[in-house]
Structures are given as C-alpha cells and as structure tokens.
Design a protein around this motif. Structure first.
Motif, PDB file in Angstrom:
ATOM      1  N   ALA A 297       0.837  -1.204   0.000  1.00  0.00           N
ATOM      2  CA  ALA A 297       0.000   0.000   0.000  1.00  0.00           C
ATOM      3  C   ALA A 297       0.871   1.253   0.000  1.00  0.00           C
ATOM      4  O   ALA A 297       0.603   2.208  -0.748  1.00  0.00           O
ATOM      5  N   GLN A 298       1.906   1.275   0.823  1.00  0.00           N
ATOM      6  CA  GLN A 298       2.780   2.447   0.909  1.00  0.00           C
ATOM      7  C   GLN A 298       3.509   2.692  -0.412  1.00  0.00           C
ATOM      8  O   GLN A 298       3.569   3.828  -0.902  1.00  0.00           O
ATOM      9  N   ASN A 299       4.073   1.637  -0.996  1.00  0.00           N
ATOM     10  CA  ASN A 299       4.829   1.803  -2.236  1.00  0.00           C
ATOM     11  C   ASN A 299       3.952   2.254  -3.397  1.00  0.00           C
ATOM     12  O   ASN A 299       4.309   3.156  -4.163  1.00  0.00           O
ATOM     13  N   ILE A 300       2.810   1.621  -3.530  1.00  0.00           N
ATOM     14  CA  ILE A 300       1.906   1.978  -4.635  1.00  0.00           C
ATOM     15  C   ILE A 300       1.382   3.394  -4.447  1.00  0.00           C
ATOM     16  O   ILE A 300       1.326   4.183  -5.398  1.00  0.00           O
ATOM     17  N   GLY A 301       1.006   3.732  -3.214  1.00  0.00           N
ATOM     18  CA  GLY A 301       0.517   5.086  -2.961  1.00  0.00           C
ATOM     19  C   GLY A 301       1.577   6.133  -3.254  1.00  0.00           C
ATOM     20  O   GLY A 301       1.300   7.154  -3.896  1.00  0.00           O
ATOM     21  N   GLN A 302       2.794   5.897  -2.787  1.00  0.00           N
ATOM     22  CA  GLN A 302       3.857   6.878  -2.967  1.00  0.00           C
ATOM     23  C   GLN A 302       4.242   7.038  -4.427  1.00  0.00           C
ATOM     24  O   GLN A 302       4.281   8.156  -4.955  1.00  0.00           O
ATOM     25  N   VAL A 303       4.547   5.935  -5.105  1.00  0.00           N
ATOM     26  CA  VAL A 303       5.122   6.001  -6.449  1.00  0.00           C
ATOM     27  C   VAL A 303       4.106   6.437  -7.488  1.00  0.00           C
ATOM     28  O   VAL A 303       4.396   7.279  -8.342  1.00  0.00           O
ATOM     29  N   PHE A 304       2.913   5.879  -7.447  1.00  0.00           N
ATOM     30  CA  PHE A 304       1.967   6.067  -8.546  1.00  0.00           C
ATOM     31  C   PHE A 304       0.875   7.104  -8.267  1.00  0.00           C
ATOM     32  O   PHE A 304       0.182   7.523  -9.186  1.00  0.00           O
ATOM     33  N   LEU A 305       0.730   7.508  -6.991  1.00  0.00           N
ATOM     34  CA  LEU A 305      -0.344   8.437  -6.666  1.00  0.00           C
ATOM     35  C   LEU A 305       0.124   9.669  -5.911  1.00  0.00           C
ATOM     36  O   LEU A 305      -0.662  10.584  -5.684  1.00  0.00           O
ATOM     37  N   GLY A 306       1.384   9.704  -5.497  1.00  0.00           N
ATOM     38  CA  GLY A 306       1.844  10.821  -4.685  1.00  0.00           C
ATOM     39  C   GLY A 306       1.102  10.897  -3.371  1.00  0.00           C
ATOM     40  O   GLY A 306       0.813  11.978  -2.866  1.00  0.00           O
ATOM     41  N   VAL A 307       0.806   9.745  -2.788  1.00  0.00           N
ATOM     42  CA  VAL A 307       0.081   9.655  -1.523  1.00  0.00           C
ATOM     43  C   VAL A 307       1.007   9.053  -0.476  1.00  0.00           C
ATOM     44  O   VAL A 307       1.565   7.969  -0.686  1.00  0.00           O
ATOM     45  N   ASN A 308       1.170   9.726   0.644  1.00  0.00           N
ATOM     46  CA  ASN A 308       2.023   9.243   1.730  1.00  0.00           C
ATOM     47  C   ASN A 308       1.172   8.503   2.748  1.00  0.00           C
ATOM     48  O   ASN A 308       0.425   9.115   3.511  1.00  0.00           O
ATOM     49  N   LEU A 309       1.292   7.163   2.753  1.00  0.00           N
ATOM     50  CA  LEU A 309       0.509   6.346   3.672  1.00  0.00           C
ATOM     51  C   LEU A 309       1.352   5.790   4.817  1.00  0.00           C
ATOM     52  O   LEU A 309       0.882   4.933   5.568  1.00  0.00           O
ATOM     53  N   LYS A 310       2.585   6.262   4.946  1.00  0.00           N
ATOM     54  CA  LYS A 310       3.452   5.697   5.986  1.00  0.00           C
ATOM     55  C   LYS A 310       2.903   5.990   7.376  1.00  0.00           C
ATOM     56  O   LYS A 310       2.847   5.103   8.230  1.00  0.00           O
ATOM     57  N   CYS A 311       2.521   7.251   7.631  1.00  0.00           N
ATOM     58  CA  CYS A 311       1.945   7.577   8.946  1.00  0.00           C
ATOM     59  C   CYS A 311       0.614   6.859   9.135  1.00  0.00           C
ATOM     60  O   CYS A 311       0.323   6.331  10.221  1.00  0.00           O
ATOM     61  N   ALA A 312      -0.187   6.828   8.084  1.00  0.00           N
ATOM     62  CA  ALA A 312      -1.517   6.223   8.183  1.00  0.00           C
ATOM     63  C   ALA A 312      -1.454   4.707   8.282  1.00  0.00           C
ATOM     64  O   ALA A 312      -2.484   4.069   8.511  1.00  0.00           O
ATOM     65  N   SER A 313      -0.280   4.115   8.125  1.00  0.00           N
ATOM     66  CA  SER A 313      -0.143   2.669   8.319  1.00  0.00           C
ATOM     67  C   SER A 313      -0.020   2.314   9.801  1.00  0.00           C
ATOM     68  O   SER A 313      -0.061   1.142  10.165  1.00  0.00           O
ATOM     69  N   CYS A 314       0.159   3.339  10.638  1.00  0.00           N
ATOM     70  CA  CYS A 314       0.311   3.127  12.079  1.00  0.00           C
ATOM     71  C   CYS A 314      -0.836   3.774  12.872  1.00  0.00           C
ATOM     72  O   CYS A 314      -1.284   3.239  13.879  1.00  0.00           O
ATOM     73  N   HIS A 315      -1.306   4.922  12.370  1.00  0.00           N
ATOM     74  CA  HIS A 315      -2.384   5.654  13.047  1.00  0.00           C
ATOM     75  C   HIS A 315      -2.932   6.671  12.049  1.00  0.00           C
ATOM     76  O   HIS A 315      -2.343   6.882  10.980  1.00  0.00           O
ATOM     77  N   ASP A 316      -4.012   7.297  12.355  1.00  0.00           N
ATOM     78  CA  ASP A 316      -4.520   8.371  11.489  1.00  0.00           C
ATOM     79  C   ASP A 316      -3.426   9.414  11.341  1.00  0.00           C
ATOM     80  O   ASP A 316      -2.822   9.860  12.327  1.00  0.00           O
ATOM     81  N   SER A 317      -3.157   9.818  10.102  1.00  0.00           N
ATOM     82  CA  SER A 317      -2.027  10.701   9.838  1.00  0.00           C
ATOM     83  C   SER A 317      -2.231  12.074  10.468  1.00  0.00           C
ATOM     84  O   SER A 317      -3.339  12.622  10.445  1.00  0.00           O
ATOM     85  N   PHE A 318      -1.139  12.626  11.016  1.00  0.00           N
ATOM     86  CA  PHE A 318      -1.166  13.994  11.538  1.00  0.00           C
ATOM     87  C   PHE A 318      -0.842  15.011  10.446  1.00  0.00           C
ATOM     88  O   PHE A 318      -1.022  16.209  10.634  1.00  0.00           O
ATOM     89  N   THR A 319      -0.313  14.538   9.336  1.00  0.00           N
ATOM     90  CA  THR A 319       0.151  15.466   8.299  1.00  0.00           C
ATOM     91  C   THR A 319      -0.759  15.485   7.076  1.00  0.00           C
ATOM     92  O   THR A 319      -0.490  16.226   6.132  1.00  0.00           O
ATOM     93  N   SER A 320      -1.798  14.638   7.056  1.00  0.00           N
ATOM     94  CA  SER A 320      -2.722  14.624   5.921  1.00  0.00           C
ATOM     95  C   SER A 320      -4.069  14.103   6.412  1.00  0.00           C
ATOM     96  O   SER A 320      -4.261  13.829   7.597  1.00  0.00           O
TER      97      SER A 320
END
Length: 776
Positions: A297-320
């Motif tokens: 999920a993180q790789n696909i979001g980052q590379v192909f969508l410009g979506v940072n899911l790293k924070c959201a993989s642990c908790h609701d993101s504070f930065t998005s």
C-alpha cells in the motif's frame, strides 16, 4: 591528492563544496519547517479542535495566548519561552519520541524571528482539496506551446518579467543532460549552433527522445530508484524481491504506455515484471505497519499516486487526511489472510475491508484470489477517472526537467500546486495522448518556460514559491559518472554486457555477434578457430552450466589473434579492457586456483584460467583476421569436484560500445554511492542534491576518480593532442564552450607553461569540480 587548482583556477568560481559550505542559513518557514514538527509531535493534543491544557496550535493568536497557566511563546525570545523549555526537558510530548535537537532549534529560531505564520498563504493552502477527476482547462488563444500560454496568465498575475531564452549552447547542454543524460559532443553542439532553422530546438528535442538506447539507459536510473530495482542480491530477502531490469529496459525502449506499464507492475502478466510487487516483502516485518501488505500500500501510494501512507499505516495521519482504515483498506487487497487493523502496534479487533483509496474508481472483491484483486486494483489505479494517477507522473516529469515540481514534495499530491490549471492541463494532455511519457517530456522541453535561464531556489519569495524559470539542477551521480567517462574516454563495463544464465549465453542486441558456442562441456576440450569480422572488441565468456558447483574452472589454452601474414599475438600479452569473474580472479598460465592448466590428459603451460561465470574483454588488434584457442573445463576440477563439472564457452565480437557501460547499467560503487545513488532499500523519487562532506572527500581523494583522471590524460595524449589543444577540447566537451582568453592565461600561469601528465590531471580535475560543469 591535494589539487592546486582549488581557489587558483578561474573555471567558474568556487567549488561545489565551497558553495555548500558558504550557503547562508534559510529563514525559518512555518509551512516548510515548523508545521511538520508540530503535526508530528503535538497535533494530536493541541490541534484540529483538541486543546489539552486549554492550549491550541491552530493559530498564531492561540499560541500567543497560551494555556491554563501562562503564555508558551515570547516572540523574539525563543530561549526564554516556555514551549522551548517543555520540549528541551522532554516534558512534551508526554509520550513517544522526544524532539531532536535540530527540531528544537527550528522552533527556537521560529520564536526568535517573531513566530511568522505564513498567514493568508497558509490558510489558503490548508483549505485546498485536490479534486479526483482532472479539470478540462481552457487554454488561452494564441500560438505556440500551450504551457507558455497558460503561464502567460500566471506571470501576469504574479508580476513576473519573463527573460529571454538561454543561448543555443546552454539549451543543447540542458536538453542532452535532461533527456538522455549525456554531454553533447563538440560536433553535435556546433551542428546545432550553425543550424539556421527556426524550429531547430523542437527538432533537437525530438531527435533526443528518438535516441532510444540513450533515452532508455538514462531514464533507467529514475525508475530503478522509484521501483527499488537493483542489479545485485543485497537486500533481496524473504525470497520475494527480484530484478525487473530486462522488463524495465524493454518497457522504456518501446515507450510502453504508462497505464499499461503500471498495470504490468501491479498485476504482473509474467515473471518478468513481478519483481516490484513481490519485492514488497523485502524489508521484512519490523512492526505491524511494515507487514508486506502495508508495504504494498505504501509503495503503490507513494510512487503512482503521490500519496504518503506511511503515517496512516500506524495511526490516522497527523500530516494529511489519510486514515488508518484507508491504508489498511488498500493493504487488504494484497493480503493472503484477513488483515486486522493495528494502531501503534496495538490490535484493535477490527478487520480491514479490501478497498481502493477512492472506492468510486472501482470495486475490489476482497474474497477473490490475489491475482484477481491485483488486476482489479490495477484497473482502478489506472482508470481515466483517476486524475491523481496522471497528475503524479506529469508532476515528476516536470520536476526532472524543471528542477522543482508543480507540487512539492512530489510524494505529497494533497498539497496545492503553484499552478493547478497547468498541472491538470499537462495531466489531461498526457492521458489524451495515450499515456505517452515521451510526449509529455517533449511538451515540457519545447516550451519557452523550459528555455528560460536557470534560477536559484534561494531567491524564493517570502510569500511562497513563484516560478520564474527552471531551478538550477546538479548533475546526478549517474550523469556525473557518464560525463567523466565522456571526458576521460574510460567507461565501466555494464552489468548486462552479456546475460549469463544457467547453461546458456544470451547476447542482447546491444552487444554483438555470437561467433562460437561450445555447448555444455563436462570434460575434454574443443578447438576454437573463428574468423573476425572487423569489430573492435572480443569477449571470452564462460558460463556455469549447473549453477551449483565451486569447481567450474574454465581454461582458455593458448588464446591468440592471428593475422593474414601468419603472425600471432597471444592474449596473454594484451591487457584486457575489463574482467568480470566468478570465484577467484583471472590467472595467467595456471588455473583459477593456481594449479597447472589441464584439459583431459594433457597439461599446458600457456593460457588463461578463470571460473564460470566470467566475461573477459580484449581489444582486437588492427588487422587480426582470426581468433584461435582450445577450451574446456579444467581436469583438476573434474577430478576433485564432489558434483559434476559443467561449463559452457562462448566468444562474442562487438564494437567498443560493448565496454561503454552507462552508469545506470553498472552496480553502485563508492563513487556513485557518495554522490547520492541510493542503495535501493527504500523507494526514492527525489534525490538530495545538497553537497556533503562525504562527496567532498570522494571528489578530492577518491581512488576511483584518481584512476579515471589518469586514464583521461592518457586518452587525450593518445590522440596526439598536446597543451592548448587539450585545453580547448576539454572545455568544449565539459562546458560546451571554448575557454576564454582570461581562462587560458590563468591555466598557463598556474601550470607554469608545462603540460605534464600531472598538470593535465589537475586541469581535468579542476574542470570537473567547477560549478559550471556540475550545475546546469
């Protein structure tokens, strides 16, 4: 090696390292520097409506008001502010990791400068919600590139006075480096300068994009970084990660439509392209947020969508705005078993439902087989209705050519573009032209905007970034390596010069002619007697037939070039251009393990011993008509091997291009790693360009560069060039211009009028270190 030219030779000013050291400290920006720290460490308790202790960070006024006890910040007095006391002593945040010293320093400097809040700009950007679908932008009427017509409105609004385009010489160098990663030769440069056609810049861009080989080998670097593709096994753990080099090379070479390109990566139709999606297991399970499905999920979001899911993989993101359930919904598509939501490594008891980030783009059946789910998510991702997909890639292409994205950083497409209309027009144009990467590159490179003089980003306005021309770019590790190869005429051997597989030799079309193939040999010998066809390089190849024996010793007995007159030259008398060996090193007149050369019952005193897999490249002497040798597995290995020996021999003849490996096709070494080539253990979509101490050390004392400098001087002298001729040639090749009279005078004075090899090395090094060479 201490170079006398530092500070002495006027080749464009200070060195890159000196420029980095003298760079003034930037003013603290709330948006760029402060907000990320507050979001990461403080937002959960003091933002978005949360006001623990009656303290909010949502506005400058709230910060100045403070909490229950007293104000937390004293403008202009960071060291005396309660906020700094709290984060310095570790009292805040009360849980989790304490702030780093560098982060505390940012907050202190922010308070010292009066707590600037980037007011209106911050509020406007914070309210920005990127639409999912692309907006059909109306381009102003007129002629010329649509990019420039759209920017005309922007320049008027921002009151930007647009300058004249760069000179022909500057444009040629920029276009060559950006599109194919190489310096233009003096002949190519002069041909362009002397061309009087009014559309010559458009013609040049088209010809560079049509240079399939160099285009492919330049853009391999970009995609290797993003897709974590490497040429060696380091880091390929858990049995999941494998190379996709062959597939990637072919995809770029054929200019495969980008939507198809991505679908084949996410839902691989064959083993050729499965290395990306299977490579998600590479990092291992460090914690719950790093389980393979979440890495997908993180790789696909980052590379192909410009979506940072790293924070959201642990908790609701504070930065998005991305939530834990969003990351787990995408991850569940790639999971083999039901996936429980885990918040900060604590199981929640709730199960994830396989859902794409935007469900309206397509339904994914969570009960379907994995291959079906991959196909469904690939279709949703590349759907024409998914504007994020097209925006992400055109923004990356703009960044590569312009030095700064329409959205920064490239992996945060939730941020507001500095020109939303231009981004959406580029994205829709890309889609309407069949997801053609080269088409979009041509659109950008033929615009007047691309041809404007380069601008330093240090000139960024207080109110935010305003585009006034391409940002100054620094040569990447690969561009710099290729430029050094061009200047020194010494090229590394590419990783895939010859693809050596188990029991077979595969010769890519870029290498040459297969003149001899022994077939699989387990003992005995075979004679080699082949006619040469006028090429420049001969490759002696030994492959491992079974891939599991340490005893595949390969012997080349009395290898020699033969001339029409009958004269012979032994390969033992020639220095190989390069050697790639299996176990051990190439030996002369003995086997690879240092024992006598034996084939069958006979012992030989003259020959070359090596080990499969190996490739040895030799220059073919002018006039040689034949190559002869006797080949076979060494009998010593046959006698003592616990398993059956098997070796296959091949001889390939090719042009010298066989030995000219672009940096993108070589394994990383100390030089390229120091200059910023990543180890590809993480997804990298934008490399750091700031000079480092390690780079300074490598560029001044590195043995690899020192060797290349010596090779370069020998190459220039071998052409019969001396003194002033070498000086002119180096300048024209390195800087795309001849030296000025002032520069000639400085060189003569510094060298003392002596054109010795050592002096020429220093001259070449000084050119390589000049900002004019490394920046463009």
């Amino acid at each position: 090696m201490i170079r006398r030219f530092v500070g002495a030779l006027a080749l464009g000013g200070l060195s890159i390292m000196a420029l980095a050291a003298q760079k003034p400290q930037k003013a603290v920006s709330y948006q760029r520097d402060v907000l990320p720290i507050l979001k990461k460490n403080c937002s959960s308790c003091h933002s978005n409506g949360a006001k623990q202790g009656d303290f909010s960070l949502d506005s400058r006024e709230a910060i100045l008001t403070g909490g229950k006890t007293h104000p937390v910040a004293r403008p202009g007095k960071g060291a005396q502010s309660y906020l700094i006391e709290l984060v310095t002593t570790g009292a805040m945040p009360p849980q989790g990791t304490h702030l780093k010293a560098s982060e505390v320093e940012v907050l202190r400097r922010w308070i010292d400068s009066g707590l600037p809040f980037d007011g209106a700009a911050e509020s406007e950007d914070a309210a920005w919600t990127p639409p999912l679908a692309l907006v059909d932008v109306a381009v102003p009427e007129g002629t010329g590139n649509a990019i420039d017509r759209l920017l005309g409105l922007y320049f008027t609004e921002k009151r930007v006075a647009v300058g004249a385009p760069v000179s022909d010489r500057a444009f040629v160098r920029r276009a060559y480096l950006d599109l194919i990663g190489l310096l233009p030769s003096p002949a190519q440069l002069n041909a362009f300068v002397w061309d009087t056609r009014t559309d010559k810049r458009e013609r040049l861009v088209a010809s560079l994009l049509a240079d399939t080989k160099n285009y492919t080998e330049h853009w391999l670097t970009f995609w290797n970084d993003a897709l974590r593709n490497d040429y060696v096994g380091t880091g390929y753990i858990d049995g999941g990660r494998s190379q996709i080099t062959g597939w990637l090379y072919s995809a770029l070479e054929s200019n495969k439509p980008y939507d198809q390109f991505v679908r084949e990566l996410i839902a691989p139709p064959s083993a050729e392209s499965e290395g990306f999606i299977k490579g998600i297991v590479w990092r291992g399970v460090v914690n719950a947020s790093q389980r393979p499905p979440l890495q997908a999920a993180q790789n696909i979001g980052q590379v192909f969508l410009g979506v940072n899911l790293k924070c959201a993989s642990c908790h609701d993101s504070f930065t998005s705005n991305w939530k834990l359930r969003d990351a787990y919904g995408l991850a569940a598509i790639f999971a083999d078993t039901p996936l429980e939501l885990v918040r900060c490594d604590k199981p929640t008891g709730a199960m994830a439902s396989a859902t794409f980030l935007w469900p309206e783009l397509g339904v994914v059946d969570g009960s379907a087989p994995l291959a079906t789910r991959r196909t469904q998510v690939a279709a949703a991702l590349t759907s024409r209705a998914n504007g994020r997909f097209a925006r992400a890639i055109v923004n990356r292409l703009w960044t590569k050519l312009m030095g700064r994205g329409l959205i920064e950083p490239n992996d945060e497409l939730d941020n507001k573009p500095w020109n939303p209309a231009l981004l959406d027009w580029l994205a829709l144009d890309f889609v309407n032209h069949g997801y053609d990467l080269k088409h979009t590159l041509a659109q950008i490179a033929t615009s007047r905007a691309y041809q404007l003089p380069s601008q330093g980003l240090a000139k960024e306005r207080p109110a935010g970034y305003v585009f006034t021309g391409p940002a100054v770019k620094r040569l990447s590790a690969e561009q710099l390596t290729d430029a050094i190869s061009t200047l020194t005429e010494s090229w590394p051997t590419p990783v895939e010069t010859l693809r050596i597989n188990k029991g077979a030799v595969s010769v890519p079309k870029r290498t040459g002619k297969l003149l001899f193939d022994s077939g699989l040999m387990r003992k005995g010998d075979k004679a080699v007697d082949i006619a040469l066809r006028g090429e420049e390089v001969l490759a002696l190849v030994a492959t491992d037939g079974n891939g599991n024996s340490n005893h595949d010793w390969a012997n080349w007995i009395e290898p020699r070039f033969v001339f029409e007159s009958g004269r012979e030259i032994s390969l033992r008398e020639l220095a190989p251009l390069s050697t790639t060996t299996g176990f051990g090193t190439v030996q002369t007149d003995k086997s690879v393990v240092g024992k006598p050369l034996r084939l069958g019952e006979k012992t030989y005193t003259r020959g070359i011993g090596t080990h499969a897999n190996s490739v040895i490249l030799y220059p073919i002497p002018r006039g040689a008509t034949h190559f002869r040798a006797l080949v076979g597995p060494d009998q010593g290995a046959v006698d003592e091997a616990p398993a059956e020996v098997s070796v296959r021999f091949a001889v390939v003849e090719a042009s010298r291009a066989l030995t000219q490996g672009r940096a993108a096709l070589t394994t990383a070494d100390a030089f390229t790693r120091a200059l910023g080539r990543p180890n590809r253990e993480q997804t990298v979509t934008q490399r750091q360009t700031v000079a480092t101490t390690l780079q300074a050390l490598e560029l001044t004392n590195g043995p690899l560069l020192a060797t290349r400098l010596k090779q370069g001087v020998r190459a220039w002298q071998a052409h019969g060039a001396h003194g002033e001729d070498i000086l002119t040639g180096l300048y024209q090749t390195a800087l795309s211009r001849p030296p000025s009279e002032a520069e000639r005078t400085t060189v003569r004075q510094t060298l003392g009028g002596k054109w010795t090899p050592e002096n020429l090395e220093d001259l070449l090094w000084a050119l390589l270190m000049s900002p004019e060479f490394q920046l463009y």
